[in-house]
Design a protein around this motif. Structure first.
Motif: not given
Ligand code: DC
Length: 198
Positions: A118-137
């Motif tokens: 069992k793995l729980y993969v996480t990151a700060s909301p800001e970093i996750r949002a930045h990654r998503r933004w790079l994909e979706v603009g």
């Protein structure tokens, strides 16, 4: 061999990439369970009926990866009848012969509490949002607001809320390259496979 790798965590933490890499490395099958909820969310009509009657074509739509589909998925995912309709398919997938990786929100806690890894993969909301933004603009602030809204809904719902299983290994990818995160995940699987064979 029956061997399940359960990977849970919030949106855009790196679950999908890690899951695919682990599946490929060990020759396991992979199920992105978020796609099931996304397909229900975009189908329209009665969500419980949509969940009970999902077809391969529903899962093959080109619009399942959008932010809107993610929000729609998060909303229908709070409905117990929708979750219930999707349980047995996921359980069968998890415990079928040959090894399976499932990623989602409740795999290690509800769908497959007996998972070998069992793995729980996480990151700060800001970093996750930045990654998503790079994909979706678009507008990054809006992407961050959506990430936070989805976290709050997924973690706050009564039925199968997102949380780490007590026996999960947490991987915080905030300051990790994806290769590093994949290496950590693979090392956990190798260690557990060793014990399974011993
Ligand atoms: O992993 P994803 O972003 O594709 O998931 C979309 C939504 O579906 C997520 O916000 C919550 C829901 N979901 C869930 O409740 N349980 C899962 N196992 C997978 C996804």
């Amino acid at each position: 061999m029956i061997f399940t790798v359960a990977i849970d965590g919030p949106a855009a933490a790196g679950k999908g990439t890690i899951s695919q890499a682990v599946a490929e490395r060990f020759g396991f099958r992979h199920l992105d369970t978020g796609l099931l909820y996304r397909a229900v969310g975009v189908k329209g009509g009665d969500p419980a009926a949509a969940a009970r009657n999902l077809t391969a074509a529903d899962l093959d739509r080109g619009d399942l990866r959008t932010l809107e589909a993610g929000q729609a998925a998060s909303r229908v995912a709070a409905l117990p009848e929708v979750r219930e309709a999707l349980v047995s398919f996921q359980r069968r997938f998890a415990r079928s012969e040959g090894g399976a990786v499932l990623d989602g929100r409740d795999i290690g806690t509800v769908i497959c509490p007996e998972a070998e890894v069992k793995l729980y993969v996480t990151a700060s909301p800001e970093i996750r949002a930045h990654r998503r933004w790079l994909e979706v603009g678009g507008d990054e602030a809006r992407v961050l607001a959506e990430v936070k809204e989805r976290d709050a809904r997924d973690m706050g719902r009564a039925d199968a809320p997102l949380r780490a299983a007590v026996d999960a290994v947490t991987i915080d990818t905030s300051s990790m390259a994806i290769d590093e995160a994949v290496a950590v995940a693979c090392a956990v699987v190798v260690a557990r496979l060793g014990r399974a064979k011993a």
